[in-house]
Write a protein that holds these residues in place. Structure first.
Motif, PDB file in Angstrom:
ATOM      1  N   LEU A  53       0.825  -1.195   0.000  1.00 58.30           N
ATOM      2  CA  LEU A  53       0.000   0.000   0.000  1.00 58.30           C
ATOM      3  C   LEU A  53       0.865   1.253   0.000  1.00 58.30           C
ATOM      4  N   GLY A  54       1.937   1.198  -0.758  1.00 59.73           N
ATOM      5  CA  GLY A  54       2.843   2.339  -0.793  1.00 59.73           C
ATOM      6  C   GLY A  54       2.168   3.611  -1.248  1.00 59.73           C
ATOM      7  N   TYR A  55       1.220   3.488  -2.195  1.00 57.59           N
ATOM      8  CA  TYR A  55       0.524   4.678  -2.687  1.00 57.59           C
ATOM      9  C   TYR A  55      -0.282   5.338  -1.578  1.00 57.59           C
ATOM     10  N   VAL A  56      -0.827   4.507  -0.657  1.00 58.97           N
ATOM     11  CA  VAL A  56      -1.560   5.047   0.484  1.00 58.97           C
ATOM     12  C   VAL A  56      -0.607   5.814   1.394  1.00 58.97           C
ATOM     13  N   TYR A  57       0.576   5.247   1.580  1.00 62.13           N
ATOM     14  CA  TYR A  57       1.589   5.890   2.414  1.00 62.13           C
ATOM     15  C   TYR A  57       1.881   7.301   1.904  1.00 62.13           C
ATOM     16  N   PHE A  58       2.092   7.436   0.599  1.00 59.64           N
ATOM     17  CA  PHE A  58       2.418   8.756   0.045  1.00 59.64           C
ATOM     18  C   PHE A  58       1.224   9.704   0.122  1.00 59.64           C
ATOM     19  N   LYS A  59       0.028   9.147   0.004  1.00 61.87           N
ATOM     20  CA  LYS A  59      -1.158   9.985   0.153  1.00 61.87           C
ATOM     21  C   LYS A  59      -1.252  10.530   1.567  1.00 61.87           C
ATOM     22  N   LEU A  60      -1.002   9.658   2.534  1.00 64.35           N
ATOM     23  CA  LEU A  60      -1.034  10.098   3.922  1.00 64.35           C
ATOM     24  C   LEU A  60       0.014  11.170   4.176  1.00 64.35           C
ATOM     25  N   ASN A  61       1.186  10.974   3.577  1.00 62.34           N
ATOM     26  CA  ASN A  61       2.263  11.946   3.745  1.00 62.34           C
ATOM     27  C   ASN A  61       1.832  13.313   3.218  1.00 62.34           C
ATOM     28  N   GLY A  62       1.093  13.316   2.103  1.00 56.85           N
ATOM     29  CA  GLY A  62       0.622  14.574   1.524  1.00 56.85           C
ATOM     30  C   GLY A  62      -0.474  15.229   2.335  1.00 56.85           C
ATOM     31  N   ASN A  63      -1.143  14.454   3.195  1.00 54.99           N
ATOM     32  CA  ASN A  63      -2.208  15.021   4.035  1.00 54.99           C
ATOM     33  C   ASN A  63      -1.666  15.927   5.133  1.00 54.99           C
ATOM     34  N   LEU A  64      -0.461  15.633   5.601  1.00 51.62           N
ATOM     35  CA  LEU A  64       0.069  16.306   6.785  1.00 51.62           C
ATOM     36  C   LEU A  64       0.324  17.789   6.550  1.00 51.62           C
ATOM     37  N   LYS A  65       0.021  18.573   7.575  1.00 48.85           N
ATOM     38  CA  LYS A  65       0.326  20.003   7.583  1.00 48.85           C
ATOM     39  C   LYS A  65       1.336  20.260   8.694  1.00 48.85           C
ATOM     40  N   SER A  66       2.298  21.122   8.427  1.00 50.73           N
ATOM     41  CA  SER A  66       3.300  21.411   9.453  1.00 50.73           C
ATOM     42  C   SER A  66       3.643  22.889   9.446  1.00 50.73           C
ATOM     43  N   VAL A  67       4.174  23.354  10.567  1.00 48.76           N
ATOM     44  CA  VAL A  67       4.624  24.739  10.710  1.00 48.76           C
ATOM     45  C   VAL A  67       6.055  24.729  11.230  1.00 48.76           C
ATOM     46  N   ASP A  68       6.864  25.644  10.727  1.00 49.82           N
ATOM     47  CA  ASP A  68       8.276  25.692  11.107  1.00 49.82           C
ATOM     48  C   ASP A  68       8.437  26.576  12.343  1.00 49.82           C
ATOM     49  N   ILE A  69       8.246  25.959  13.499  1.00 52.75           N
ATOM     50  CA  ILE A  69       8.343  26.676  14.767  1.00 52.75           C
ATOM     51  C   ILE A  69       9.756  27.183  14.995  1.00 52.75           C
ATOM     52  N   ASP A  70      10.753  26.357  14.729  1.00 50.26           N
ATOM     53  CA  ASP A  70      12.146  26.716  15.010  1.00 50.26           C
ATOM     54  C   ASP A  70      12.567  27.962  14.242  1.00 50.26           C
ATOM     55  N   GLN A  71      12.183  28.051  12.980  1.00 50.38           N
ATOM     56  CA  GLN A  71      12.574  29.220  12.191  1.00 50.38           C
ATOM     57  C   GLN A  71      11.907  30.482  12.724  1.00 50.38           C
ATOM     58  N   ALA A  72      10.649  30.368  13.114  1.00 53.39           N
ATOM     59  CA  ALA A  72       9.921  31.540  13.606  1.00 53.39           C
ATOM     60  C   ALA A  72      10.476  32.036  14.942  1.00 53.39           C
ATOM     61  N   LEU A  73      10.918  31.113  15.800  1.00 54.70           N
ATOM     62  CA  LEU A  73      11.354  31.497  17.141  1.00 54.70           C
ATOM     63  C   LEU A  73      12.840  31.793  17.228  1.00 54.70           C
ATOM     64  N   GLY A  74      13.629  31.292  16.293  1.00 59.95           N
ATOM     65  CA  GLY A  74      15.060  31.571  16.325  1.00 59.95           C
ATOM     66  C   GLY A  74      15.766  30.842  17.461  1.00 59.95           C
ATOM     67  N   THR A  75      16.824  31.455  17.945  1.00 56.20           N
ATOM     68  CA  THR A  75      17.677  30.789  18.942  1.00 56.20           C
ATOM     69  C   THR A  75      17.438  31.253  20.369  1.00 56.20           C
ATOM     70  N   ASP A  76      16.641  32.297  20.559  1.00 53.96           N
ATOM     71  CA  ASP A  76      16.398  32.815  21.909  1.00 53.96           C
ATOM     72  C   ASP A  76      15.317  31.981  22.588  1.00 53.96           C
ATOM     73  N   ARG A  77      15.716  30.769  22.969  1.00 54.16           N
ATOM     74  CA  ARG A  77      14.761  29.815  23.542  1.00 54.16           C
ATOM     75  C   ARG A  77      15.445  29.038  24.656  1.00 54.16           C
ATOM     76  N   PRO A  78      14.672  28.402  25.529  1.00 54.76           N
ATOM     77  CA  PRO A  78      15.286  27.524  26.526  1.00 54.76           C
ATOM     78  C   PRO A  78      16.080  26.410  25.840  1.00 54.76           C
TER      79      PRO A  78
END
Length: 378
Positions: free
Chosen positions: A56-81
């Motif tokens: 079911l590899g095609y299902v795997y790639f479909k699931l991968n395309g469903n995901l949404k993500s946000v780049d928290i690290d880039q937005a916050l930079g290095t001034d973090r705990p």
């Protein structure tokens, strides 16, 4: 999660009163050196890797395309705990009450497409990944929100004495993470967000979740009516339970948090008992729903990464989860708001920094909400 027909005390940016208060500010401290998805989403993702080797590899790639993500690290930079070096991890889990799309009919209140962090939990996974502590943050907590840069690069000024959930509505996931880090001085290693529609569908895909109520619940605002006893809740009923505010306890957000914590434990128990990984159809349904409705940080933004992360959480059982609410007291100037008990809260953050259990004294004598013990797994 909440939607009431009466004025909502959780409107972001609305302090509720201009009266003076004595409270502990959520000011950002210089990072200390360390001594050392919802849960259902993680469990579902842990089984997705099975699909890659079953034709079911095609299902795997479909699931991968469903995901949404946000780049928290880039937005916050290095001034973090600093990141912990002891094998533990901190995950900020948000339940979003967006009124956009399929959530419009579920959210109640405004339907302008806006969103708030209706539920917020810090999940601390201990070294060895056999136990976890979950700290719920009341959305009605008045805090000082730091200056935030969102994932589009727009900067939002700091604000004093505002609702905790104003961070998300102001600057999205990045601002919510930065606000939590400013309060706790804990590095959030990951971010997971699930919305109304996703939560409801996940429960339905599971076949419902069984809970026992010790008291009857009748809340017309969340459309939930249950007699005392054992029930198998479908998605709509489960959503009503985690959103109910006036149906049980003192009508506060704190009581709702206690119901949410009890439901999560029942949910984890259900996932372990339902045989998800031995039922390909159920696994696929859950995987489709989870990947369509979850938003993650970019480090978890692929099926491989999310599944690898989730696989490390499989050993956590309901008995291995310590669940508390961030120590607060009711605001004497406005009972619809709560104020951080900083000294007690700092004991929680220190325990998590050191990868230790949360001491009972850290939450003793704090505002509770009077709904503890109303809901449990049967």
């Amino acid at each position: 999660m909440s939607a009431e027909s009466t004025p909502d005390p959780g409107i972001p940016g609305d302090s509720g009163t201009s009266a003076a208060r004595t409270r502990a500010a959520g000011r950002r401290r210089a990072p200390r050196k360390r001594h050392k998805g919802l849960v259902i989403t993680a469990w579902t993702a842990a089984g997705i890797v099975v699909l890659g080797g079953t034709g079911l590899g095609y299902v795997y790639f479909k699931l991968n395309g469903n995901l949404k993500s946000v780049d928290i690290d880039q937005a916050l930079g290095t001034d973090r705990p600093e990141k912990a070096d002891n094998g533990s991890e901190n995950i900020l889990v948000l339940g979003s009450d967006t009124r956009a799309g399929s959530n419009r009919k579920l959210g109640g209140g405004t339907d302008d497409g806006s969103a708030r962090s209706d539920t917020a939990m810090i999940v601390h996974v201990y070294e060895g990944h056999k136990k976890a502590s979950v700290v719920s943050i009341p959305r009605d907590t008045l805090i000082d929100r730091p200056t935030c840069t969102d994932t589009q690069g727009d900067e939002h000024p700091a604000a004093r004495n505002v609702m905790f959930n104003s961070a998300y509505s102001t600057g999205g996931a990045a601002c919510a993470v930065k606000t939590v880090e400013s309060i706790t001085d804990l590095r959030m290693d990951h971010y997971l967000e699930v919305d109304f529609a996703g939560f409801q569908q996940l429960v339905d895909d599971l076949g419902g979740v069984e809970v026992t109520t010790t008291k009857s619940i009748d809340d017309p605002d969340s459309h939930l009516k249950l007699k005392a006893g054992t029930h198998r809740l479908d998605g709509e009923q489960a959503l009503g339970l985690v959103r109910t505010r006036h149906g049980v306890g003192d009508g506060s957000d704190l009581g709702r948090i206690q119901l949410q914590q009890a439901f999560i434990k029942a949910l984890v128990a259900q996932i372990k008992d339902v045989g998800v990984f031995s039922n390909p159809k159920k696994l696929l349904d859950l995987a489709q729903t989870a990947t369509r409705t979850v938003t993650t940080d970019s480090d978890l933004g692929s099926v491989d990464k999310l599944a690898s992360f989730a696989g490390g959480l499989k050993g956590i059982s309901p008995s291995g989860m310590q669940m508390v609410t961030m120590p607060v007291v009711y605001d004497p100037a406005d009972p619809n708001r709560v104020l951080l008990q900083k000294k007690k809260a700092d004991r929680i953050w220190k325990a998590l920094q050191d990868d230790k259990p949360i001491p009972a004294a850290a939450t003793r004598g704090t505002a509770a909400g009077e709904a503890k013990g109303v809901v449990s797994a049967p």
